[in-house]
Write a protein that holds these residues in place. Sequence first.
Motif, PDB file in Angstrom:
ATOM      1  N   ALA A 277       0.821  -1.212   0.000  1.00 17.30           N
ATOM      2  CA  ALA A 277       0.000   0.000   0.000  1.00 17.30           C
ATOM      3  C   ALA A 277       0.852   1.258   0.000  1.00 17.30           C
ATOM      4  CB  ALA A 277      -0.934  -0.003   1.212  1.00 17.30           C
ATOM      5  N   HIS A 278       2.077   1.141   0.521  1.00 15.16           N
ATOM      6  CA  HIS A 278       2.966   2.304   0.591  1.00 15.16           C
ATOM      7  C   HIS A 278       4.056   2.271  -0.488  1.00 15.16           C
ATOM      8  CE1 HIS A 278       1.455   4.180   4.336  1.00 15.16           C
ATOM      9  NE2 HIS A 278       1.056   2.940   4.602  1.00 15.16           N
ATOM     10  N   GLY A 279       3.915   1.366  -1.443  1.00 12.97           N
ATOM     11  CA  GLY A 279       4.820   1.351  -2.593  1.00 12.97           C
ATOM     12  C   GLY A 279       6.129   0.621  -2.401  1.00 12.97           C
ATOM     13  N   TYR A 280       6.222  -0.234  -1.385  1.00 15.38           N
ATOM     14  CA  TYR A 280       7.456  -0.982  -1.143  1.00 15.38           C
ATOM     15  C   TYR A 280       7.353  -2.394  -1.702  1.00 15.38           C
ATOM     16  CZ  TYR A 280       8.555   2.710   2.214  1.00 15.38           C
ATOM     17  OH  TYR A 280       8.801   3.926   2.798  1.00 15.38           O
ATOM     18  N   GLU A 281       8.462  -2.888  -2.238  1.00 15.49           N
ATOM     19  CA  GLU A 281       8.524  -4.267  -2.713  1.00 15.49           C
ATOM     20  C   GLU A 281       9.158  -5.140  -1.641  1.00 15.49           C
ATOM     21  OE1 GLU A 281      10.715  -4.284  -6.336  1.00 15.49           O
ATOM     22  OE2 GLU A 281       9.277  -3.013  -7.406  1.00 15.49           O
ATOM     23  N   GLN A 282       8.857  -6.440  -1.682  1.00 15.58           N
ATOM     24  CA  GLN A 282       9.474  -7.364  -0.720  1.00 15.58           C
ATOM     25  C   GLN A 282       9.495  -8.756  -1.303  1.00 15.58           C
ATOM     26  OE1 GLN A 282       8.091 -10.004   1.378  1.00 15.58           O
ATOM     27  NE2 GLN A 282       6.350  -9.961  -0.024  1.00 15.58           N
ATOM     28  N   ASP A 283      10.531  -9.524  -0.919  1.00 14.12           N
ATOM     29  CA  ASP A 283      10.611 -10.934  -1.313  1.00 14.12           C
ATOM     30  C   ASP A 283      11.222 -11.728  -0.159  1.00 14.12           C
ATOM     31  OD1 ASP A 283      13.164  -9.966  -1.386  1.00 14.12           O
ATOM     32  OD2 ASP A 283      13.643 -10.696  -3.395  1.00 14.12           O
ATOM     33  N   HIS A 284      10.794 -11.394   1.050  1.00 13.35           N
ATOM     34  CA  HIS A 284      11.397 -11.920   2.275  1.00 13.35           C
ATOM     35  C   HIS A 284      11.058 -13.399   2.515  1.00 13.35           C
ATOM     36  CE1 HIS A 284      12.842 -12.003   6.393  1.00 13.35           C
ATOM     37  NE2 HIS A 284      11.682 -12.475   6.779  1.00 13.35           N
ATOM     38  N   ILE A 285      12.069 -14.153   2.925  1.00 14.69           N
ATOM     39  CA  ILE A 285      11.906 -15.523   3.411  1.00 14.69           C
ATOM     40  C   ILE A 285      12.521 -15.572   4.808  1.00 14.69           C
ATOM     41  CG2 ILE A 285      12.475 -17.964   3.100  1.00 14.69           C
ATOM     42  CD1 ILE A 285      10.524 -16.913   1.018  1.00 14.69           C
ATOM     43  N   ALA A 286      11.736 -15.987   5.807  1.00 18.01           N
ATOM     44  CA  ALA A 286      12.197 -15.977   7.203  1.00 18.01           C
ATOM     45  C   ALA A 286      13.355 -16.948   7.424  1.00 18.01           C
ATOM     46  CB  ALA A 286      11.031 -16.335   8.120  1.00 18.01           C
ATOM     47  N   ARG A 287      14.305 -16.517   8.216  1.00 12.24           N
ATOM     48  CA  ARG A 287      15.435 -17.375   8.619  1.00 12.24           C
ATOM     49  C   ARG A 287      15.989 -16.834   9.925  1.00 12.24           C
ATOM     50  NH1 ARG A 287      20.509 -15.451   5.009  1.00 12.24           N
ATOM     51  NH2 ARG A 287      20.066 -13.228   5.003  1.00 12.24           N
ATOM     52  N   GLN A 288      16.838 -17.622  10.561  1.00 14.20           N
ATOM     53  CA  GLN A 288      17.392 -17.238  11.864  1.00 14.20           C
ATOM     54  C   GLN A 288      18.798 -16.674  11.710  1.00 14.20           C
ATOM     55  OE1 GLN A 288      17.427 -20.391  14.760  1.00 14.20           O
ATOM     56  NE2 GLN A 288      17.989 -19.038  16.449  1.00 14.20           N
ATOM     57  N   PHE A 289      19.068 -15.624  12.478  1.00 11.19           N
ATOM     58  CA  PHE A 289      20.390 -14.989  12.442  1.00 11.19           C
ATOM     59  C   PHE A 289      21.449 -15.963  12.961  1.00 11.19           C
ATOM     60  CE2 PHE A 289      23.846 -12.332  13.875  1.00 11.19           C
ATOM     61  CZ  PHE A 289      23.901 -11.322  12.931  1.00 11.19           C
ATOM     62  N   ARG A 290      22.621 -15.949  12.322  1.00  7.46           N
ATOM     63  CA  ARG A 290      23.727 -16.826  12.714  1.00  7.46           C
ATOM     64  C   ARG A 290      24.920 -15.990  13.186  1.00  7.46           C
ATOM     65  NH1 ARG A 290      20.017 -19.862  12.305  1.00  7.46           N
ATOM     66  NH2 ARG A 290      19.676 -21.460  10.727  1.00  7.46           N
ATOM     67  N   ALA A 291      25.554 -16.433  14.250  1.00  6.36           N
ATOM     68  CA  ALA A 291      26.684 -15.697  14.820  1.00  6.36           C
ATOM     69  C   ALA A 291      27.826 -15.535  13.825  1.00  6.36           C
ATOM     70  CB  ALA A 291      27.187 -16.404  16.078  1.00  6.36           C
ATOM     71  N   GLU A 292      28.018 -16.526  12.943  1.00  2.93           N
ATOM     72  CA  GLU A 292      29.135 -16.452  11.995  1.00  2.93           C
ATOM     73  C   GLU A 292      28.943 -15.346  10.953  1.00  2.93           C
ATOM     74  OE1 GLU A 292      26.661 -20.198  10.818  1.00  2.93           O
ATOM     75  OE2 GLU A 292      27.360 -19.198  12.668  1.00  2.93           O
ATOM     76  N   TRP A 293      27.740 -14.809  10.848  1.00  4.21           N
ATOM     77  CA  TRP A 293      27.503 -13.724   9.898  1.00  4.21           C
ATOM     78  C   TRP A 293      28.214 -12.432  10.290  1.00  4.21           C
ATOM     79  CZ3 TRP A 293      21.443 -14.151   9.150  1.00  4.21           C
ATOM     80  CH2 TRP A 293      21.148 -15.378   8.545  1.00  4.21           C
ATOM     81  N   PHE A 294      28.477 -12.276  11.590  1.00  6.24           N
ATOM     82  CA  PHE A 294      29.104 -11.038  12.059  1.00  6.24           C
ATOM     83  C   PHE A 294      30.387 -10.721  11.302  1.00  6.24           C
ATOM     84  CE2 PHE A 294      26.497 -11.318  15.965  1.00  6.24           C
ATOM     85  CZ  PHE A 294      26.184  -9.981  16.133  1.00  6.24           C
ATOM     86  N   ASP A 295      31.099 -11.759  10.905  1.00  2.80           N
ATOM     87  CA  ASP A 295      32.397 -11.570  10.279  1.00  2.80           C
ATOM     88  C   ASP A 295      32.322 -10.729   9.007  1.00  2.80           C
ATOM     89  OD1 ASP A 295      35.233 -12.112  10.179  1.00  2.80           O
ATOM     90  OD2 ASP A 295      34.804 -13.397   8.466  1.00  2.80           O
ATOM     91  N   HIS A 296      31.220 -10.817   8.259  1.00  2.00           N
ATOM     92  CA  HIS A 296      31.130 -10.068   7.007  1.00  2.00           C
ATOM     93  C   HIS A 296      30.067  -8.966   7.038  1.00  2.00           C
ATOM     94  CE1 HIS A 296      28.056 -13.244   6.335  1.00  2.00           C
ATOM     95  NE2 HIS A 296      27.426 -12.300   5.632  1.00  2.00           N
TER      96      HIS A 296
END
Length: 200
Positions: free
Chosen positions: A45-64
């Motif tokens: 309704a506000h003109g935003y697009e999305q293609d989100h798929i839910a997932r859980q944050f991982r600690a190893e992601w912090f590195d990048h």
Amino acid sequence: MAESVFRSHAGEAGLDGRVEVDSAGTGPWHEGDGADRRAIDVLTAHGYEQDHIARQFRAEWFDHLDLVIALDSGHLHELRALAPTPHDAAKVRLLRSYDPDADQDALGDLDVPDPYFGGADDFEECLEMIEAASGGLLDAVVAALDAEGTAEEAAEKVTEEAARGTEGAERARSTESAEHTQDAQAAQAADGPDAGKEPV
């Protein structure tokens, strides 16, 4: 919702290719599912697009990752607890800390309430809070990119100057070597069998 809004802001600012925007939850709930239908409706309704798929944050992601945005203080603490180092923990910030109109000192005032158990109005309110903070977040990201560019330019300049200094030193050594050779040849001629003769 925050991912969709900020990706739109970054795109409008011409940061495509320079900024990567993604999202994840702190728990495994709904992992693999698409976005909540109510969130999709409000975003559309506000003109935003999305293609989100839910997932859980991982600690190893912090590195990048350069910056990790939490929407409430509970997520802030959970994400910082996951961080492998104090440097990584410092990457986690509250979204509304970038909202210039939010009371930065009021307990809980920087939280974006989870609209999941509410109705359409709660999703609208959530979107308004996200939008109010996204401009400040974008300014902070642009400033960081500019500072990074300045640092890279400074490093390149130092490297170029060092290279020029090395080339200058090499030229000086070559000149000195040539002069030394000429001096040696002149001395040899002075002491040789033709010493004292006028050049022909």
